[in-house]
Design an enzyme around this catalytic site. Structure first.
Site, mmCIF file in Angstrom:
data_model
loop_
_atom_site.group_PDB
_atom_site.id
_atom_site.type_symbol
_atom_site.label_atom_id
_atom_site.label_comp_id
_atom_site.label_asym_id
_atom_site.label_seq_id
_atom_site.Cartn_x
_atom_site.Cartn_y
_atom_site.Cartn_z
ATOM 1 N N LYS A 134 -4.414 3.487 3.279
ATOM 2 C CA LYS A 134 -5.496 2.650 2.733
ATOM 3 C C LYS A 134 -6.725 3.494 2.358
ATOM 4 O O LYS A 134 -7.305 3.294 1.291
ATOM 5 C CB LYS A 134 -5.863 1.556 3.739
ATOM 6 N N LYS A 190 0.822 -1.231 0.000
ATOM 7 C CA LYS A 190 0.000 0.000 0.000
ATOM 8 C C LYS A 190 0.842 1.261 0.000
ATOM 9 O O LYS A 190 0.416 2.306 -0.473
ATOM 10 C CB LYS A 190 -0.979 -0.001 1.166
ATOM 11 N N GLY A 208 -2.384 -11.112 7.154
ATOM 12 C CA GLY A 208 -2.126 -12.548 7.311
ATOM 13 C C GLY A 208 -1.665 -13.140 5.999
ATOM 14 O O GLY A 208 -2.053 -12.688 4.919
ATOM 15 N N GLU A 220 -5.166 -5.427 -5.417
ATOM 16 C CA GLU A 220 -6.301 -5.780 -4.550
ATOM 17 C C GLU A 220 -5.874 -5.968 -3.087
ATOM 18 O O GLU A 220 -6.578 -5.575 -2.155
ATOM 19 C CB GLU A 220 -6.960 -7.062 -5.068
HETATM 20 N N1 HSE Z 1 -0.247 -3.749 9.819
HETATM 21 C C1 HSE Z 1 -1.387 -3.969 9.002
HETATM 22 C C2 HSE Z 1 -2.599 -4.226 9.901
HETATM 23 C C3 HSE Z 1 -1.141 -5.113 8.077
HETATM 24 O O1 HSE Z 1 -2.420 -4.402 11.119
HETATM 25 O O2 HSE Z 1 -3.725 -4.229 9.422
HETATM 26 C C4 HSE Z 1 -1.969 -5.139 6.843
HETATM 27 O O3 HSE Z 1 -1.838 -3.997 6.046
#
Ligand code: HSE
Length: 402
Positions: free
Chosen positions: A200, A100, A297, A124
């Protein structure tokens, strides 16, 4: 044969290889051709790994190999990842990524390079890990004007806030536990300060409005000031506290913010617990929709990347269009953002501050403080009052409209 090169054999890269091995038959059927990993780029050695013959240490090998159709960028970071992505696209290879940081920083430029070279830049997995959200925004919402996006976009902080809520834990205690479990990094800044969620929501908003929202322009507040007492007040308000990435599209402007919010128990996002993510998208015709799942994950994230690989395989030699122009979106300023605020103040300043903020609901006093809910006021006005009473305001949390 569709030849894939995987750059980075960490959690996500090794997950991509594992899924291509395990679901080979299904993946090949969907791709209409055999999808095969030709190279794995990593500076480390992986003794005993069944893919020994595929490891390379020099990225030039994969960039210069005309047989490579698709490159997976699972390197992380920005500098090298951006450089390798750009070179792969310039060589006409599609690039699939979960990175990202690169997408938020260089998305429109890389999309343009992909188009000029008849290949695809696709990401995605960069938002919501395994949750399908970017493809639906592009395809399923074609007939919609997106009115708002409200997301729990960071699993680490949602895990921490859930623990604080359910087990009455302190912030420091819960951070240590999240680190021990491998959810939070040793340097947890990107998650707890909201930077990850900020990138994001910048990506999702850019895709929704088709223009660039620079993540640096989004007001971003993390969860580091949230303490046990906030959760006690939240319970009195029948709410939980969630770190949200929020964007509203109104009058041609995007209102974006990342911050902790009080979320009423009736709101679907209040039920998203632990490391899970969820994103509510409101279209002007379809109304509210909700996307839920594992935002991080190994296999969840890799699954989204493999779906992108299949998409690129089906569209070999073409560009999968992405409407995200290298043109700045217009952002709403603070005078155009309205929220109610939950505010905790020192008892001796309550009269004055609650008058300025037009308190609508006062909560039982705790120790030497009082909590109250303000009337809906503009962010500009609130921040001015907050600065005036800096020493008397203990904490504040915006309230999400239900
Ligand atoms: N560090 C991020 C989270 C990982 O905890 O959501 C996924 O982008």
């Amino acid at each position: 044969m569709i030849s894939v090169a995987v750059m980075g054999y960490g959690t996500v890269g090794s997950g991509v290889v594992e899924i291509i091995d395990k679901n080979k038959k299904k993946i090949n059927e969907k791709a209409g051709d055999e999808v095969s990993v030709k190279y794995i780029l990593d500076l480390r050695d992986f003794p005993g790994d069944p893919h020994q013959d595929k490891f390379i240490k020099d990225y030039k090998i994969l960039v210069d190999d005309p047989e490579v159709d698709i490159v997976v960028e699972a390197l992380g970071g920005i500098g090298t990842a951006y450089k390798f992505t750009k070179e792969a696209l310039l060589a006409g290879k599609s690039v699939c990524t979960s990175n990202k940081a690169v997408v938020a920083e260089h998305g429109p430029e890389l999309l343009k390079i992909a188009k000029e070279n008849n290949c695809t830049y696709i990401f995605e997995a960069s938002v919501g890990g395994g949750i399908p959200i970017i493809r639906p925004l592009h395809t399923s919402f074609t007939a919609e004007k997106i009115e708002s996006i409200t997301g729990i976009l960071n699993g680490t902080t949602n895990y921490m806030l859930t623990k604080m809520d359910e087990e009455n834990c302190d912030y420091d205690e819960v951070l240590k536990e999240a680190q021990a479990k491998g959810y939070a990094e040793q340097n947890p800044e990107a998650d707890v300060c909201g930077y990850d969620a900020c990138r994001k929501i910048a990506i999702l908003t850019s895709l929704s409005c088709g223009k660039t929202v620079h993540y640096q322009d989004i007001r971003t507040e993390g969860i580091t000031n949230i303490d046990k007492a906030d959760f006690e007040y939240a319970k009195k308000l029948n709410s939980s506290i969630k770190l949200l990435g929020l964007s509203r599209m109104e009058n041609g402007k995007c209102l974006c913010i990342v911050a902790p919010f009080m979320v009423n128990e009736k709101h679907p996002l209040s039920m998203v617990r632990g490391v899970f993510n969820a994103i509510m998208v409101k279209g002007n015709m379809v109304g509210d929709t909700l996307f839920y799942g594992q935002g991080a994950g190994k296999l969840a994230t890799a699954s989204a990347i493999v779906a992108d690989i299949v998409d690129c395989a089906v569209n070999k030699g073409k560009t999968i269009e992405c409407l995200w122009k290298d043109e700045d979106a217009i952002l709403a300023d603070d005078s155009e953002k309205y929220f109610s605020y939950f505010v905790r103040v020192k008892k001796n300043s309550f009269e004055e501050i609650s008058k300025s903020l037009q308190a609508e609901k006062v909560l039982d006093s705790e120790n030497d403080e009082i909590g109250f809910v303000s009337k809906k006021i503009s962010e500009e006005e609130f921040l001015k009052i907050k600065d005036n009473y800096e020493a008397a305001i203990i904490n504040y949390i915006r309230i999400l409209d239900c």
